[in-house]
Design a protein around this motif. Structure first.
Motif, PDB file in Angstrom:
ATOM      1  N   LYS A  76       0.854  -1.185   0.000  1.00  0.00           N
ATOM      2  CA  LYS A  76       0.000   0.000   0.000  1.00  0.00           C
ATOM      3  C   LYS A  76       0.892   1.237   0.000  1.00  0.00           C
ATOM      4  CE  LYS A  76      -3.930  -1.938   2.562  1.00  0.00           C
ATOM      5  NZ  LYS A  76      -4.943  -1.651   3.626  1.00  0.00           N
ATOM      6  N   HIS A 116       0.670   5.888   0.243  1.00  0.00           N
ATOM      7  CA  HIS A 116       0.012   7.175   0.151  1.00  0.00           C
ATOM      8  C   HIS A 116       0.229   7.689  -1.270  1.00  0.00           C
ATOM      9  CE1 HIS A 116      -0.276   7.260   4.545  1.00  0.00           C
ATOM     10  NE2 HIS A 116       1.003   6.937   4.590  1.00  0.00           N
ATOM     11  N   LEU A 129      -3.274   4.185   1.198  1.00  0.00           N
ATOM     12  CA  LEU A 129      -3.347   4.579   2.599  1.00  0.00           C
ATOM     13  C   LEU A 129      -4.004   5.940   2.760  1.00  0.00           C
ATOM     14  CD1 LEU A 129       0.217   3.428   3.663  1.00  0.00           C
ATOM     15  CD2 LEU A 129      -1.931   2.404   4.412  1.00  0.00           C
ATOM     16  N   ALA A 145      -4.322   7.976   8.394  1.00  0.00           N
ATOM     17  CA  ALA A 145      -4.375   6.613   7.884  1.00  0.00           C
ATOM     18  C   ALA A 145      -4.059   5.615   8.990  1.00  0.00           C
ATOM     19  CB  ALA A 145      -3.397   6.451   6.724  1.00  0.00           C
ATOM     20  N   GLU A 166      -0.295   0.245   9.472  1.00  0.00           N
ATOM     21  CA  GLU A 166      -0.298  -1.121   8.953  1.00  0.00           C
ATOM     22  C   GLU A 166       0.908  -1.884   9.482  1.00  0.00           C
ATOM     23  OE1 GLU A 166      -2.581  -2.467   7.111  1.00  0.00           O
ATOM     24  OE2 GLU A 166      -3.777  -0.715   6.558  1.00  0.00           O
ATOM     25  N   THR A 177       4.647   0.513   5.292  1.00  0.00           N
ATOM     26  CA  THR A 177       3.348   1.176   5.231  1.00  0.00           C
ATOM     27  C   THR A 177       2.902   1.667   6.599  1.00  0.00           C
ATOM     28  OG1 THR A 177       2.157  -0.924   5.499  1.00  0.00           O
ATOM     29  CG2 THR A 177       2.590  -0.179   3.251  1.00  0.00           C
TER      30      THR A 177
END
Length: 298
Positions: A104, A106, A129, A286, A289, A294
């Protein structure tokens, strides 16, 4: 610079910062190469604890040129006959994620890049994200209007010589740039010269423009997005007026809208701290994770 095999293409890219840090992928706009994300801006983001990735979209810069495709034309009805769509450019970006091993990321997009990251949020929300859309719009033709002077910069015939192209670019920058933060002539000449000498591909720019026109209105699909989102727009943007940014923020549930006085259709250095602060604020929303690369930035 390295190249990544993505979605059947080769995408030129560059990274800044620690690969162990959360990734931010920067997506540039119509006909704009990745170097339009200034190195200093990328380094500023990296200093805030991100791995920053900038890349050339398909058909521009040093990424794959699709000159085997037809050069599109507008039909009599005004509909774009486009060989690809914004969804294809969004798929390219996900292909870059895959090539770089990003589960993932941004994403931050400027102008057409904002449209692409909006499409990413619609098509691939599980790979994102957060989303930041800068000086962009939803595809609704009733918002984000272009002034006649700015439209003229898009419709001029391609320059015939290097010198003519550089002068034309400088004039375009002056027309669409931020009136509150005017760039020096020296900076604009350096920017125009560097872009010309790196790569020139007018046919790719035209195909990208047709992708924008043919991709339609994203407003209703954006209402289903459930990601931290930031929308940044200038109050003096002649290319995509402020109504485009307001419409984008209104369409994405929970999106933050930041309106910057004196900002036009560029990324002036005095506003970099504002951009970075907003991006950091958005990424902090966000969920952290467990997957390496991430986690939240500091």
């Amino acid at each position: 610079m390295p190249r990544a095999r993505a979605n059947g293409l080769e995408l030129e890219y560059e990274t800044f910062g620690d690969p162990a840090h959360p990734p931010i992928v920067l997506v540039m706009g119509l006909g704009a190469q990745m170097i339009t994300w200034d190195t200093g801006f990328c380094e500023l983001l990296a200093a805030r604890g991100f791995q920053v990735i900038r890349f050339d979209n398909r058909d521009i810069g040093l990424s794959t040129w699709l000159d085997d495709l037809a050069v599109p034309e507008l039909s009599a009805a005004g509909q774009a006959d486009a060989p690809y769509l914004l969804s294809d450019l969004a798929d390219d970006t996900v292909g870059l994620f895959d090539a770089l091993g990003l589960v993932k990321a941004h994403v931050v997009g400027a102008s057409m890049g904002g449209m692409i990251v909006q499409q990413l949020a619609i098509d691939h929300p599980d790979r994102l994200l957060s989303v930041t859309s800068i000086m962009s719009t939803t595809g609704d033709p009733s918002v984000g209007q272009t002034s006649p002077a700015a439209l003229a910069t898009l419709t001029r015939p391609p320059a015939k010589t290097r010198a003519e192209a550089i002068e034309q670019s400088i004039a375009n920058f002056r027309t669409t740039g931020s009136p509150g933060y005017p760039a020096s002539g020296e900076y604009l000449r350096h920017k125009a010269t560097r872009a010309y000498d790196r790569a020139v591909h007018p046919a790719g720019t035209l195909r990208q423009a047709m992708a924008i026109l043919a991709s339609g209105d994203r407003t209703e699909r954006l209402r289903d997005v459930r990601l931290p989102a930031l929308v940044v727009h200038g109050d003096s943007d002649p290319m995509i007026d402020l109504s485009g940014g307001k419409a984008t923020a209104a369409a994405i549930p929970g999106a933050e809208l930041v309106v910057l006085p004196g900002m036009g259709h560029d990324l002036p250095e005095p506003l970099w701290p504002e951009f970075v602060a907003g991006i950091v604020r958005t990424t902090a929303r966000a969920r952290a994770e467990d997957t390496p690369g991430t986690g939240p930035a500091t």
